[in-house]
Scaffold this motif. Sequence first.
Motif, mmCIF file in Angstrom:
data_model
loop_
_atom_site.group_PDB
_atom_site.id
_atom_site.type_symbol
_atom_site.label_atom_id
_atom_site.label_comp_id
_atom_site.label_asym_id
_atom_site.label_seq_id
_atom_site.Cartn_x
_atom_site.Cartn_y
_atom_site.Cartn_z
ATOM 1 N N PHE A 74 0.893 2.262 7.559
ATOM 2 C CA PHE A 74 1.694 1.605 6.528
ATOM 3 C C PHE A 74 2.512 0.458 7.115
ATOM 4 O O PHE A 74 3.223 -0.246 6.395
ATOM 5 C CB PHE A 74 2.627 2.601 5.845
ATOM 6 N N GLY A 113 0.818 -1.203 0.000
ATOM 7 C CA GLY A 113 0.000 0.000 0.000
ATOM 8 C C GLY A 113 0.854 1.256 0.000
ATOM 9 O O GLY A 113 0.553 2.231 -0.708
ATOM 10 N N PHE A 114 1.935 1.238 0.786
ATOM 11 C CA PHE A 114 2.850 2.385 0.796
ATOM 12 C C PHE A 114 3.495 2.582 -0.562
ATOM 13 O O PHE A 114 3.639 3.724 -1.029
ATOM 14 C CB PHE A 114 3.932 2.202 1.858
ATOM 15 N N THR A 123 3.331 12.100 3.549
ATOM 16 C CA THR A 123 3.506 10.774 4.153
ATOM 17 C C THR A 123 3.495 10.829 5.675
ATOM 18 O O THR A 123 2.878 9.985 6.331
ATOM 19 C CB THR A 123 4.831 10.134 3.677
ATOM 20 N N SER A 178 -9.599 0.044 -3.495
ATOM 21 C CA SER A 178 -9.581 0.899 -2.306
ATOM 22 C C SER A 178 -10.838 0.682 -1.472
ATOM 23 O O SER A 178 -10.779 0.543 -0.250
ATOM 24 C CB SER A 178 -9.474 2.369 -2.725
ATOM 25 N N GLY A 223 -3.459 3.832 -0.546
ATOM 26 C CA GLY A 223 -2.564 3.739 -1.697
ATOM 27 C C GLY A 223 -3.340 3.636 -3.001
ATOM 28 O O GLY A 223 -3.027 4.325 -3.983
ATOM 29 N N CYS A 224 -4.380 2.809 -3.013
ATOM 30 C CA CYS A 224 -5.201 2.660 -4.223
ATOM 31 C C CYS A 224 -6.047 3.908 -4.470
ATOM 32 O O CYS A 224 -6.284 4.279 -5.628
ATOM 33 C CB CYS A 224 -6.098 1.429 -4.098
ATOM 34 N N LEU A 272 2.304 1.867 -3.536
ATOM 35 C CA LEU A 272 1.307 2.489 -4.413
ATOM 36 C C LEU A 272 1.105 3.960 -4.052
ATOM 37 O O LEU A 272 0.998 4.820 -4.932
ATOM 38 C CB LEU A 272 -0.025 1.740 -4.298
ATOM 39 N N PHE A 273 1.049 4.228 -2.750
ATOM 40 C CA PHE A 273 0.856 5.603 -2.275
ATOM 41 C C PHE A 273 2.001 6.504 -2.721
ATOM 42 O O PHE A 273 1.789 7.623 -3.191
ATOM 43 C CB PHE A 273 0.755 5.593 -0.747
#
Length: 480
Positions: A132, A98-99, A124, A174, A143-144, A101-102
């Motif tokens: 995260f 997820g991080f 962040t 998400s 992230g999504c 993607l973010f």
Amino acid sequence: MILKNRIDNFSSSAAARREIYIFFFFLIAFIFFALYNDWIYDETTSYNGVRNNSVWELLTYSKFKLANNHIINSLYFRLLQQGGIIDVVYYRLLSLVGFLLFFIANSRILRLLKINNLYLIFLTVAPYFFYFTYGRDYALAIGCFAMSFYYLLKYSKDQQVKYEYLIVVFGAISTLSIFSFLYGFLSILVVFGIFKIKHLKSIHTVLLSVIVLALLLYIYKVGKIVNANDPSIIGTNTFSLFKYGTVSSIFSDFSYREYLVNLFFNSANALRIITFFKLLIMLCVIIPMFYVRKINFRKIDPSNIKTILVLLIFLPFLFMAAANIFTGALYPLTRAVFYLHYVILLFVLVSTVTYSKKIIFYVPLIILCLTSFIYSCYAYYDLSRPNIKEAIVATKNYPLYVLFTNDKNLDLINNLSGINKENITEGRGTENIIPLVQKDTSKIRYIICWPEYRDSCLVYFKNTRIYKYRDGYSLIEIHR
């Protein structure tokens, strides 16, 4: 011209290197925290809830009927359990995805908006920072959501079909990760619809509509199951959209009010300061929203980044109110609306850097960033304290009474780590535990508890010693 090109290339390569440094700094920091932090309450609830469930049972919420059943995370937990994996760090790897993607989404967004990539730090180091590192679906959800938002910005400039699918696919993932992110995804779809209005008559519109409608139907069905079976979900019937509700919780998150209250719960003066600090943070969030030049009032441009962000901030509240009125859906709070925290930070950032270069206008942004940074540093310092596993080992030969309300952290850690301590008694409050401790004839007894129980426990016993543990937990040693 040649010199200008060389300067541009040098600047571009320097920015790329800086981006890589920032990424690996955060990645290492997150891995470190994921490695050394205990199982948290929600992780243990998911671990226990997922056991003995088939994939179909998880998807239909037929057994694990709690809001804690983040479906993608639950399926991932089940996969690890079937592989016999018990180390907590593996259960947190999905959040690192997820991080990734973010970070990718935000580096592209800042490049698209021509904003210095140093502000990746600002986006962040936020209230969702440590999510995260947890085995939950919040990191994947945000992230999504960021990826979906990025492709929305791309689509606003260039209406390519591939962007349409990427907006919907990332938004759907998400939403499946955290159901309350549906309101943010629907808001993205509204803005997406504004740009797509000239291209509605196509097979792609039909296919995308089918995906969205299937998603809505699934969430509505399982959402009713959760509402009927989980009284402790985020949001209750007594909460409103504003006071003691969604809006208030967002400002509390930015000021870390809940954490500070737990830390200084027995100090009236500290609690007053915490309240004033929350008001300061509210101003830091609100003031940059008014960094607007006269030219902005002449024409509303739907492709303008500020217009898009304003819509993504206010539309979710309309969807929440509608869902509450027509379906009885509860208002989501705190981490359940992390997409709003993210969009608000983006708005503060864009408003600040595009309005003026004078340092005075950056004060709200700096305060918001420093607040999260200081909290993050303290959380890492907190890792230096003993953890629950060490508490179990230290008290293995003595009775241990647990004052965590319906918290199975200690039980899970005891079993997975192979300590297998037997003399553990759990209770929901002092009224349950204190009489048992008083009747215990052992020479030494221990109580491990949350901060709010500590002082109320000490009232009943004289010969005591207190040990501080992570996350504010206290281990109270009681002698006869």
